[in-house]
Design a protein around this motif. Structure first.
Motif, PDB file in Angstrom:
ATOM      1  N   TRP A  52       0.960  -0.994  -0.399  1.00 27.03           N
ATOM      2  CA  TRP A  52      -0.563   0.126   0.188  1.00 27.03           C
ATOM      3  C   TRP A  52       0.991   1.236  -0.119  1.00 27.03           C
ATOM      4  O   TRP A  52       1.778   1.335   0.968  1.00 27.03           O
ATOM      5  CB  TRP A  52      -0.792   0.096   1.268  1.00 27.03           C
ATOM      6  N   SER A  53       0.679   2.194  -0.871  1.00 30.67           N
ATOM      7  CA  SER A  53       1.516   3.304  -1.183  1.00 30.67           C
ATOM      8  C   SER A  53       1.959   4.518   0.355  1.00 30.67           C
ATOM      9  O   SER A  53       2.573   4.702   0.658  1.00 30.67           O
ATOM     10  CB  SER A  53       0.404   4.422  -2.405  1.00 30.67           C
ATOM     11  N   GLY A  54       0.752   3.927   1.192  1.00 30.19           N
ATOM     12  CA  GLY A  54       1.061   4.821   2.551  1.00 30.19           C
ATOM     13  C   GLY A  54       1.977   4.182   3.462  1.00 30.19           C
ATOM     14  O   GLY A  54       2.396   4.757   3.932  1.00 30.19           O
ATOM     15  N   LEU A  55       2.531   2.947   2.922  1.00 27.81           N
ATOM     16  CA  LEU A  55       3.150   2.047   3.546  1.00 27.81           C
ATOM     17  C   LEU A  55       4.970   3.037   3.618  1.00 27.81           C
ATOM     18  O   LEU A  55       6.057   2.841   4.045  1.00 27.81           O
ATOM     19  CB  LEU A  55       3.168   0.460   3.710  1.00 27.81           C
ATOM     20  N   SER A  56       5.115   3.709   2.095  1.00 28.62           N
ATOM     21  CA  SER A  56       6.159   4.075   1.954  1.00 28.62           C
ATOM     22  C   SER A  56       5.951   5.516   3.162  1.00 28.62           C
ATOM     23  O   SER A  56       5.086   6.444   3.113  1.00 28.62           O
ATOM     24  CB  SER A  56       6.086   4.159   0.610  1.00 28.62           C
ATOM     25  N   ASP A  58      19.892  -9.050  -0.090  1.00 30.25           N
ATOM     26  CA  ASP A  58      19.550  -9.237  -1.157  1.00 30.25           C
ATOM     27  C   ASP A  58      18.327  -9.659  -1.461  1.00 30.25           C
ATOM     28  O   ASP A  58      16.712 -10.309  -1.033  1.00 30.25           O
ATOM     29  CB  ASP A  58      19.636  -9.245  -2.632  1.00 30.25           C
ATOM     30  N   ALA A  59      18.968 -11.667  -0.556  1.00 31.48           N
ATOM     31  CA  ALA A  59      17.590 -12.193  -0.991  1.00 31.48           C
ATOM     32  C   ALA A  59      16.573 -11.774   0.763  1.00 31.48           C
ATOM     33  O   ALA A  59      15.238 -12.411   0.627  1.00 31.48           O
ATOM     34  CB  ALA A  59      17.887 -13.631  -0.442  1.00 31.48           C
ATOM     35  N   MET A  60      16.884 -11.044   1.689  1.00 34.95           N
ATOM     36  CA  MET A  60      15.776 -10.619   2.837  1.00 34.95           C
ATOM     37  C   MET A  60      15.270  -9.731   2.217  1.00 34.95           C
ATOM     38  O   MET A  60      14.244  -9.237   2.572  1.00 34.95           O
ATOM     39  CB  MET A  60      16.997 -10.863   4.228  1.00 34.95           C
ATOM     40  N   LEU A  61      16.210  -8.567   1.493  1.00 34.03           N
ATOM     41  CA  LEU A  61      14.973  -7.874   0.927  1.00 34.03           C
ATOM     42  C   LEU A  61      14.029  -7.912  -0.074  1.00 34.03           C
ATOM     43  O   LEU A  61      13.150  -7.581  -0.042  1.00 34.03           O
ATOM     44  CB  LEU A  61      15.799  -6.083   0.341  1.00 34.03           C
ATOM     45  N   SER A  62      14.013  -8.884  -0.879  1.00 34.27           N
ATOM     46  CA  SER A  62      13.358  -9.483  -1.348  1.00 34.27           C
ATOM     47  C   SER A  62      11.412 -10.413  -0.977  1.00 34.27           C
ATOM     48  O   SER A  62      11.163 -10.882  -1.470  1.00 34.27           O
ATOM     49  CB  SER A  62      14.009 -11.409  -2.569  1.00 34.27           C
ATOM     50  N   THR A  63      11.920 -11.007   0.047  1.00 33.65           N
ATOM     51  CA  THR A  63      11.320 -11.882   0.843  1.00 33.65           C
ATOM     52  C   THR A  63      10.265 -10.344   1.344  1.00 33.65           C
ATOM     53  O   THR A  63       8.654 -10.761   1.904  1.00 33.65           O
ATOM     54  CB  THR A  63      11.445 -12.010   3.237  1.00 33.65           C
ATOM     55  N   GLY A  64      10.258  -8.738   0.804  1.00 29.21           N
ATOM     56  CA  GLY A  64       9.463  -8.502   0.826  1.00 29.21           C
ATOM     57  C   GLY A  64      10.069  -7.192   2.767  1.00 29.21           C
ATOM     58  O   GLY A  64       9.282  -6.304   2.770  1.00 29.21           O
ATOM     59  N   VAL A 115       8.199  -8.208  18.125  1.00 27.99           N
ATOM     60  CA  VAL A 115       7.236  -7.794  17.214  1.00 27.99           C
ATOM     61  C   VAL A 115       7.402  -9.021  16.363  1.00 27.99           C
ATOM     62  O   VAL A 115       7.375  -9.365  15.568  1.00 27.99           O
ATOM     63  CB  VAL A 115       7.911  -6.349  15.949  1.00 27.99           C
ATOM     64  N   SER A 116       5.238  -9.457  16.345  1.00 24.02           N
ATOM     65  CA  SER A 116       4.978 -10.800  15.729  1.00 24.02           C
ATOM     66  C   SER A 116       4.557 -10.360  15.250  1.00 24.02           C
ATOM     67  O   SER A 116       3.795 -11.345  14.804  1.00 24.02           O
ATOM     68  CB  SER A 116       5.336 -11.519  16.718  1.00 24.02           C
ATOM     69  N   SER A 117       3.334  -9.167  15.041  1.00 20.90           N
ATOM     70  CA  SER A 117       2.329  -9.265  14.320  1.00 20.90           C
ATOM     71  C   SER A 117       2.405  -8.123  13.823  1.00 20.90           C
ATOM     72  O   SER A 117       2.561  -6.231  14.067  1.00 20.90           O
ATOM     73  CB  SER A 117       0.763  -9.950  15.415  1.00 20.90           C
ATOM     74  N   ALA A 118       0.568  -7.844  12.907  1.00 17.53           N
ATOM     75  CA  ALA A 118       0.893  -6.262  12.239  1.00 17.53           C
ATOM     76  C   ALA A 118       0.721  -5.461  13.661  1.00 17.53           C
ATOM     77  O   ALA A 118       0.580  -4.419  14.069  1.00 17.53           O
ATOM     78  CB  ALA A 118      -0.554  -6.343  11.466  1.00 17.53           C
ATOM     79  N   GLU A 119      -0.533  -5.806  14.544  1.00 16.91           N
ATOM     80  CA  GLU A 119      -0.318  -4.913  15.839  1.00 16.91           C
ATOM     81  C   GLU A 119       0.430  -4.512  16.681  1.00 16.91           C
ATOM     82  O   GLU A 119       0.887  -3.465  16.806  1.00 16.91           O
ATOM     83  CB  GLU A 119      -2.212  -5.759  16.206  1.00 16.91           C
ATOM     84  N   ASP A 120       1.736  -5.400  16.836  1.00 13.84           N
ATOM     85  CA  ASP A 120       2.849  -5.610  17.373  1.00 13.84           C
ATOM     86  C   ASP A 120       3.400  -3.577  16.739  1.00 13.84           C
ATOM     87  O   ASP A 120       4.000  -3.050  16.739  1.00 13.84           O
ATOM     88  CB  ASP A 120       3.976  -6.392  17.734  1.00 13.84           C
ATOM     89  N   ALA A 121       3.827  -4.209  15.519  1.00 13.43           N
ATOM     90  CA  ALA A 121       3.800  -2.791  14.838  1.00 13.43           C
ATOM     91  C   ALA A 121       3.630  -1.559  14.731  1.00 13.43           C
ATOM     92  O   ALA A 121       3.910  -0.609  15.278  1.00 13.43           O
ATOM     93  CB  ALA A 121       4.909  -3.550  12.995  1.00 13.43           C
ATOM     94  N   ILE A 145       2.498  -8.484   7.933  1.00 11.00           N
ATOM     95  CA  ILE A 145       2.922  -7.801   8.929  1.00 11.00           C
ATOM     96  C   ILE A 145       2.101  -6.332   7.894  1.00 11.00           C
ATOM     97  O   ILE A 145       1.212  -5.452   8.644  1.00 11.00           O
ATOM     98  CB  ILE A 145       4.447  -7.639   9.866  1.00 11.00           C
ATOM     99  N   LYS A 146       2.541  -6.604   6.922  1.00 10.27           N
ATOM    100  CA  LYS A 146       2.419  -5.470   6.192  1.00 10.27           C
ATOM    101  C   LYS A 146       0.987  -5.077   5.383  1.00 10.27           C
ATOM    102  O   LYS A 146       0.511  -3.767   5.369  1.00 10.27           O
ATOM    103  CB  LYS A 146       3.128  -5.343   4.641  1.00 10.27           C
ATOM    104  N   LEU A 147      -0.058  -6.406   5.290  1.00 13.59           N
ATOM    105  CA  LEU A 147      -1.248  -6.105   4.942  1.00 13.59           C
ATOM    106  C   LEU A 147      -2.253  -5.675   6.404  1.00 13.59           C
ATOM    107  O   LEU A 147      -2.667  -4.556   5.923  1.00 13.59           O
ATOM    108  CB  LEU A 147      -1.689  -7.455   4.424  1.00 13.59           C
ATOM    109  N   GLY A 148      -1.620  -6.430   7.304  1.00 14.48           N
ATOM    110  CA  GLY A 148      -2.836  -5.795   8.308  1.00 14.48           C
ATOM    111  C   GLY A 148      -2.405  -4.810   8.972  1.00 14.48           C
ATOM    112  O   GLY A 148      -3.025  -3.902   9.335  1.00 14.48           O
TER     113      GLY A 148
END
Length: 399
Positions: free
Chosen positions: A67-71, A97-103, A330-336, A364-367
């Motif tokens: 979502w653009s608002g995460l930027s 780079d592998a970890m960046l590719s996971t999101g 941090v283990s969930s969107a709520e924690d973040a 986490i990003k979606l939540g």
């Protein structure tokens, strides 16, 4: 011998099948099959295997669009999203780079010491399964700054392979170094022209006397030196911009100690503060009582409220003028989201990956996107510090 053979067979199974697992049913397979297999291994072997898998591209790639608002823009650097990989996972700069590719929006490499060192004796990592937590006393095991810096330079030289994202470097000192300033100086010289930001780690509980560097006079002296070295190094190399300097602090500080650190950071215009490192506290509600007796720093959900309280204090003490990177439990969107509302502009996680798998990043990003939009925020920045009532007295006018 039977146990050794069993572990070898498990290791071979995971290595040879992980590619198929990741690219077919990745996240669904992790919880019922891959995770139990990894947990038959000791924690450090499992971690080494995770690094191996990442190095060889055996991790799921996040192909979703954020979502653009995460930027968000922090220190003049653009973060695709505010979720980062904390120091401690990729200690040696092997799989950025592998970890960046996971999101992940950013990755923090390290801690890196100037000279290679083995760290503390094994075993030194312990799972608290029921608490979904970890205790570690690794003691800055590192391949040294030369090798790590060479790896980071190599990835930057191949623009076709380098994933977009911010990469920071967490700097530590060698165990036997008497003059800590010299070690941090070496770290700054090695990484100043290739790191997007530098973290001065003075808060690991596993290196003798390291946390003493958080005392105000020592910290000011150290940070003044680090800033001077960074500026001199960059002047000689004529780079494009200076990497921000952050300080990573302990969660086990008194209010007076915390104020001294904040005063030092504000006095020297430090760019940010990472809150927090692992804790030597053992909350009374821990379920794994026996494992909790192990010495070392505790991470995971039991650290969450402790780090959140510090984030709120620092945000309030600085009127929100010091960038905070929130880490711890941090283990969930709520924690973040809680950490963002407490005052953190960026979020890091690590321990939860061992329990949830790499698909956690996308979850986490979606939540987080849903939570922000639910509460009427158009961006992450709008939500930073919303749970904190700032003082009406300007910081520079306080006693």
């Amino acid at each position: 011998m039977a146990l050794r053979l069993k572990l070898r067979l498990i290791r071979t199974f995971v290595i040879t099948t992980s590619g198929l697992i990741v690219y077919t049913i990745a996240d669904k397979f992790y919880e019922p099959v891959l995770k139990p297999a990894l947990q038959l291994l000791d924690p450090e072997t499992a971690h080494d295997l995770a690094i191996f898998a990442a190095k060889h591209g055996l991790v799921p790639k996040d192909k979703g669009k954020d979502w653009s608002g995460l930027s968000c823009e922090v220190w003049g650097r653009q973060f695709q999203n505010p979720i980062g990989l904390a120091a401690g996972f990729d200690k040696h700069g092997e799989c950025v780079d592998a970890m960046l590719s996971t999101g992940f929006g950013f990755v923090e490499v390290g801690s890196v010491t100037p000279e290679p060192q083995d760290g503390n004796p094994k075993p030194r990592i312990f799972r608290l399964e029921k608490d979904r937590a970890v205790i570690n006393r690794c003691g800055f095991n590192s391949v040294g700054s030369f090798l790590v810096s060479e790896r980071l330079r190599k990835r930057l030289s191949d623009v076709r392979k380098a994933q977009p994202g911010v990469v920071g470097v967490n700097l530590g000192k060698n165990r036997d170094t008497q003059d800590a300033k010299l070690d941090y100086e070496k770290g700054v010289v090695a990484f100043a022209d290739i790191a997007d930001y530098l973290v001065i780690n003075v808060s690991s509980p596993n290196t003798p006397n390291l946390r003493n560097l958080q005392q105000k006079n020592q910290l000011v002296d150290l940070l003044e030196h680090v800033i001077a070295v960074r500026d001199a190094t960059l002047k000689e190399r004529s780079p494009n911009g200076r990497p921000p300097i952050l300080v990573k602090i302990s969660p086990d500080l008194s209010d007076e100690e915390l104020k001294d650190i904040v005063d030092a950071c504000m006095q020297l215009s430090i760019d940010g503060i990472v809150i927090s490192n692992t804790t030597v506290q053992r909350p009374p509600d821990l379920l794994e009582k026996k494992v909790a007796e192990e010495k070392g720093g505790l991470s995971g959900p039991p650290l969450n409220k402790i780090s959140n309280a510090l984030i709120q204090k620092v945000y309030k003490m600085t009127d929100g003028r010091l960038v905070i990177v929130g880490v711890g439990g941090v283990s969930s969107a709520e924690d973040a989201y809680d950490k963002i509302r407490a005052g953190a502009s960026l979020i890091e996680l690590y321990t939860a990956l061992a329990y949830e798998g790499p698909g956690l990043v996308r979850k986490i990003k979606l939540g987080l996107s849903e939570l922000l939009q639910r509460d009427g925020f158009q961006s992450v920045q709008e939500a930073v510090g919303k749970d904190v009532i700032l003082s009406t007295v300007p910081y520079g006018m306080r006693n």
